[in-house]
Design a protein around this motif. Structure first.
Motif, PDB file in Angstrom:
ATOM      1  N   LYS A  44       0.838  -1.198   0.000  1.00  0.00           N
ATOM      2  CA  LYS A  44       0.000   0.000   0.000  1.00  0.00           C
ATOM      3  C   LYS A  44       0.876   1.253   0.000  1.00  0.00           C
ATOM      4  O   LYS A  44       1.667   1.466   0.923  1.00  0.00           O
ATOM      5  N   PRO A  76      -3.102  -3.573  -9.278  1.00  0.00           N
ATOM      6  CA  PRO A  76      -4.158  -4.281  -8.534  1.00  0.00           C
ATOM      7  C   PRO A  76      -5.192  -3.320  -7.942  1.00  0.00           C
ATOM      8  O   PRO A  76      -5.146  -2.981  -6.754  1.00  0.00           O
ATOM      9  N   GLU A  77      -6.133  -2.899  -8.741  1.00  0.00           N
ATOM     10  CA  GLU A  77      -7.094  -1.871  -8.331  1.00  0.00           C
ATOM     11  C   GLU A  77      -7.960  -2.293  -7.149  1.00  0.00           C
ATOM     12  O   GLU A  77      -8.441  -1.442  -6.389  1.00  0.00           O
ATOM     13  N   LYS A  78      -8.194  -3.596  -6.994  1.00  0.00           N
ATOM     14  CA  LYS A  78      -9.037  -4.059  -5.894  1.00  0.00           C
ATOM     15  C   LYS A  78      -8.287  -4.111  -4.566  1.00  0.00           C
ATOM     16  O   LYS A  78      -8.910  -4.237  -3.507  1.00  0.00           O
ATOM     17  N   GLN A  79      -6.965  -4.019  -4.621  1.00  0.00           N
ATOM     18  CA  GLN A  79      -6.166  -4.128  -3.400  1.00  0.00           C
ATOM     19  C   GLN A  79      -5.460  -2.834  -3.022  1.00  0.00           C
ATOM     20  O   GLN A  79      -5.105  -2.648  -1.855  1.00  0.00           O
TER      21      GLN A  79
END
Length: 276
Positions: free
Chosen positions: A118, A148-151
């Motif tokens: 992140k 990784p757009e979902k993470q």
């Protein structure tokens, strides 16, 4: 802890401490003031050696590039340390599909053993959460595609990170003093200096502005009375978000709280879960 506060009445907000309690707390606090800058500097100076490898999925040449090594400040953010590594690896990756440019900041992301890192969490926190002390340099993989757009939160470049940093500072000020005046009253030049100092890992420039944000309006008991809560976030492995734990800096007996005591209040099961 929050439940106990709510049951105590007043919506979980304790009334102002008696003057005698604040005085006892101040007697302990004033002896520690000379150490403040020393401790802050020691924490600031901490760095993590990192070994970056290019993701095999992004290699567009016959040759596999050698790893890229860097030193990342623990108090900084990973995206601020990647400009040279990005330039180095771009000679080995393909242009963006359907375009005439190579991947840039928006496409760049890192992972550790398959876990996307992140970008909005300080580097030192990420290392402590995911790695082991003996694992140095820290082996990370650099990607230029398949963000990784979902993470991960969307990242549009340095301006995104700078905006996040400012909002975090405002949130901390609001929890600590009950408002954001200390951040809002900073000049544009001071905010720019704060950000450039973070990027350059320059403690002297950072400290000169930071001291303006946290210095008490007056010394003595009132200095502690002005602090509503200490802003704190607790990050735990396998939890998707941090636990917000704003807490008073001293007990009802006028004793300054230690880190252990604070964790027990925020996480009642902490002594049983972690080694004492």
């Amino acid at each position: 802890w929050e439940l106990r506060m709510a049951e105590g009445g007043g919506g979980g907000t304790e009334g102002p401490p008696e003057e005698g309690i604040a005085k006892r707390a101040w007697k302990s606090a004033e002896h520690m003031l000379p150490l403040d800058d020393i401790v802050r500097r020691e924490v600031w100076e901490g760095c993590i050696p990192i070994r970056l490898s290019l993701s095999p999925q992004d290699i567009g040449t016959y040759d596999t590039p050698l790893p890229f090594y860097l030193q990342a400040p623990r108090m900084g953010y990973l995206p601020l340390t990647l400009s040279q590594a990005r330039s180095y690896f771009q000679g080995y990756v393909l242009p963006v599909p359907g375009g005439d440019r190579y991947p840039g900041e928006r496409e760049t992301w890192l992972d550790y053993k398959g876990t996307p890192l992140k970008w909005h969490i300080p580097t030192g926190v990420l290392f402590d959460l995911l790695a082991k002390e003996e694992e140095l340099p820290w082996n990370l993989t650099m990607h230029f595609s398949a963000f990784p757009e979902k993470q991960l939160l969307p990242y549009e470049g340095e301006a995104t990170l700078q905006s996040h940093f400012k909002q975090t500072a405002k949130q901390a000020a609001c929890l600590r003093y009950g408002n954001t005046k200390r951040i809002n009253n900073l000049s544009v030049a001071q905010m720019d200096q704060l950000w450039s100092a973070l990027k350059a890992h320059d403690y002297s420039k950072f400290s000169s502005v930071n001291s303006e944000m946290i210095k008490p309006a007056q010394m003595g008991t009132q200095a502690l009375a002005d602090i509503k809560r200490l802003p704190m976030r607790v990050h735990l492995p396998n939890l998707p978000v941090a636990i917000q734990c704003p807490i008073q800096p001293y007990s009802l007996e006028g004793e300054l709280l230690t880190l252990r005591e604070t964790l027990v209040r925020c996480l009642p099961s902490w002594p049983r879960v972690f080694k004492q």
